[in-house]
Design an enzyme around this catalytic site. Structure first.
Site, mmCIF file in Angstrom:
data_model
loop_
_atom_site.group_PDB
_atom_site.id
_atom_site.type_symbol
_atom_site.label_atom_id
_atom_site.label_comp_id
_atom_site.label_asym_id
_atom_site.label_seq_id
_atom_site.Cartn_x
_atom_site.Cartn_y
_atom_site.Cartn_z
ATOM 1 N N GLU A 292 -6.551 60.447 47.839
ATOM 2 C CA GLU A 292 -5.934 61.307 48.849
ATOM 3 C C GLU A 292 -4.858 60.512 49.570
ATOM 4 O O GLU A 292 -5.143 59.484 50.202
ATOM 5 C CB GLU A 292 -6.981 61.820 49.841
ATOM 6 C CG GLU A 292 -6.395 62.642 50.970
ATOM 7 C CD GLU A 292 -5.466 63.763 50.486
ATOM 8 O OE1 GLU A 292 -4.308 63.803 50.966
ATOM 9 O OE2 GLU A 292 -5.889 64.570 49.631
ATOM 10 N N HIS B 43 -14.353 76.032 41.597
ATOM 11 C CA HIS B 43 -15.557 75.211 41.633
ATOM 12 C C HIS B 43 -16.635 75.725 40.696
ATOM 13 O O HIS B 43 -17.382 74.932 40.110
ATOM 14 C CB HIS B 43 -16.052 75.097 43.069
ATOM 15 C CG HIS B 43 -15.118 74.324 43.950
ATOM 16 N ND1 HIS B 43 -14.781 74.697 45.235
ATOM 17 C CD2 HIS B 43 -14.398 73.183 43.697
ATOM 18 C CE1 HIS B 43 -13.928 73.826 45.742
ATOM 19 N NE2 HIS B 43 -13.680 72.902 44.838
ATOM 20 N N SER C 290 -13.800 69.745 46.184
ATOM 21 C CA SER C 290 -14.088 69.313 44.815
ATOM 22 C C SER C 290 -14.792 67.961 44.753
ATOM 23 O O SER C 290 -15.686 67.776 43.910
ATOM 24 C CB SER C 290 -12.793 69.269 44.001
ATOM 25 O OG SER C 290 -12.233 70.558 43.882
ATOM 26 N N ASP D 164 -5.133 68.961 41.885
ATOM 27 C CA ASP D 164 -5.289 70.107 42.794
ATOM 28 C C ASP D 164 -4.377 69.936 44.002
ATOM 29 O O ASP D 164 -4.842 69.767 45.129
ATOM 30 C CB ASP D 164 -6.765 70.186 43.205
ATOM 31 C CG ASP D 164 -7.100 71.382 44.061
ATOM 32 O OD1 ASP D 164 -6.231 72.250 44.233
ATOM 33 O OD2 ASP D 164 -8.227 71.430 44.584
ATOM 34 N N HIS E 220 -5.974 64.795 44.061
ATOM 35 C CA HIS E 220 -5.619 65.336 45.381
ATOM 36 C C HIS E 220 -6.919 65.761 46.060
ATOM 37 O O HIS E 220 -7.217 66.944 46.192
ATOM 38 C CB HIS E 220 -4.685 66.535 45.260
ATOM 39 C CG HIS E 220 -3.368 66.269 44.606
ATOM 40 N ND1 HIS E 220 -3.218 66.098 43.250
ATOM 41 C CD2 HIS E 220 -2.119 66.152 45.146
ATOM 42 C CE1 HIS E 220 -1.929 65.903 42.966
ATOM 43 N NE2 HIS E 220 -1.246 65.918 44.095
ATOM 44 N N ASP F 64 -0.113 57.568 45.739
ATOM 45 C CA ASP F 64 0.591 58.726 45.196
ATOM 46 C C ASP F 64 -0.239 59.310 44.060
ATOM 47 O O ASP F 64 -0.672 58.589 43.147
ATOM 48 C CB ASP F 64 1.963 58.314 44.671
ATOM 49 C CG ASP F 64 2.686 59.465 44.010
ATOM 50 O OD1 ASP F 64 3.260 60.295 44.733
ATOM 51 O OD2 ASP F 64 2.630 59.562 42.758
#
Length: 289
Positions: free
Chosen positions: A115, A18, A97, A160, A41, A139
Site C-alpha cells: 500500500e 471477494h 482483500s 485492485d 493495492h 509503487d
C-alpha cells in the site's frame, strides 16, 4: 474515476470480488504446493461500515447486507469470512482483500501486501498485526514486477487500484504484459469499475492484443440499461484461472446476480474468455437471468 475504498467498502463490487477471490484461491489449494498471494493495492485492510465515509455512500446496504440476507448456500463461504471479523449477526466491520486472503492461508502459503499511501499503509499494518503478512509501502506496479516470479512457483497477484489516475488502465496493461513475460503460468486478478461500455470495450480490445492465452473477463452490470455517467458495476480480469474454478463459476455467478440485483432490475453477470476461439471445451458461462 476516483474509487477510494473506504467510501465503498462492502458494496456490490466487494461482494463479487471477494466471493470470487475465495473460490479462486480454494481451487488453487486443491494442490498441496505452496502459494504466494500478493495484493498490490492493499488499502487499509479493515473498514468500519458505521464510519463517516462508509455511511456517506451507504453502499454496504446494497452489497454485503444483501448477501447476508440472502439464503443461498453458495454465498456461505463469503459470509463466513466477513463474519470472522465481526461480533453479532450484522456486520459492522468489513475486511478488505488482505483480510480475506489472510483467512485462506495454509502453513505453507505466503502473503505479501503493498500500500503506497502512508496513512493507509499504517492502518494496514495495524489491521494485519495478527497475521503473517509482509507489508510493503512501494509503487504498486514496481512491486508487481519485482515480486515475479514468486518464490513458491505458484501464486496469485491481486491488482485492485482506485483508478484515481487517468493512465491507470495503461499502466495495468503495460505491467501485465511485462509480468506475463516473466511469469507466464501465474494467476493474476485485476479488479475494475464499470462506468460505460465503450470505454471498457476499448480497454478489453487492448488487453486482447497482448495475446495472453487464458484470460477470463467477469463483468457484473447492476442495471438492465446503462445509467450514463454513474457507477454501473464492476468486474475482474483473471489470467490463468484453474479449471476447478471456471467449472464451478456459473452457479456462483447466478447466486451473486440474484442477491445483488437492484430493485426493479435483474442485472447481468457474465464470464467470457477474451479470446473466444481458445479453450473450446470451457469457453463461456453466462448468468443474466
Amino acid at each position: 474515476m476516483n474509487y477510494r475504498h473506504s467510501f465503498h467498502a462492502g458494496n456490490s463490487a466487494d461482494v463479487v470480488k471477494h466471493s470470487l477471490l475465495i473460490a479462486l484461491v480454494r481451487a488453487l489449494q486443491q494442490k498441496q504446493g505452496a502459494l504466494t498471494l500478493i495484493d498490490t493495492h492493499a488499502g487499509c485492510g479493515l473498514y468500519d461500515l458505521g464510519g463517516e465515509q462508509a455511511q456517506r455512500t451507504g453502499e454496504a446496504a446494497q452489497g454485503v447486507l444483501r448477501a447476508f440476507a440472502d439464503p443461498n448456500p453458495l454465498l456461505d463461504d463469503y459470509r463466513a469470512a466477513v463474519q470472522a471479523v465481526n461480533v453479532g449477526a450484522e456486520p459492522r466491520l468489513y475486511p478488505g482483500s488482505p483480510r480475506f486472503l489472510a483467512q485462506l492461508l495454509r502453513p505453507q502459503d505466503l502473503l505479501i501486501l503493498n500500500e503506497k499511501h502512508p496513512d493507509d499503509a499504517s492502518a494496514l499494518r495495524g489491521a494485519m498485526r495478527d497475521t503473517p503478512a509482509a507489508v510493503h509501502e512501494r509503487d504498486a506496479y514496481e512491486l508487481w514486477l519485482a515480486m515475479l516470479p514468486t518464490r513458491t512457483g505458484r501464486g496469485v497477484v491481486v491488482v485492485d487500484p482506485p483508478y484515481e489516475q487517468t493512465d491507470e488502465r495503461a499502466r495495468i496493461t503495460a505491467t501485465l504484459a511485462a509480468a506475463h513475460r516473466k511469469w507466464a503460468h501465474g494467476v493474476t486478478v485485476i479488479w475494475y469499475p464499470l462506468k460505460d461500455r465503450a470505454t471498457h470495450q476499448r480497454w478489453k480490445d487492448k488487453l486482447r492484443k497482448l495475446g495472453i492465452p487464458k484470460f477470463l473477463s467477469v463483468e457484473h452490470w447492476l442495471h438492465d440499461t446503462d445509467q450514463p455517467g454513474i457507477y454501473n458495476g464492476a468486474g475482474l480480469f483473471i489470467v490463468n484461472p484453474p479449471h476447478a474454478f471456471t467449472q464451478a463459476l456459473p452457479p456462483l455467478l447466478e447466486a451473486l446476480r440474484a442477491a445483488l440485483a437492484p430493485e426493479g432490475h435483474r442485472g447481468d453477470i457474465t464470464a467470457d474468455w477474451l479470446d473466444a476461439g481458445l479453450l473450446s471445451g470451457d469457453r463461456r458461462a453466462r448468468c443474466n437471468g
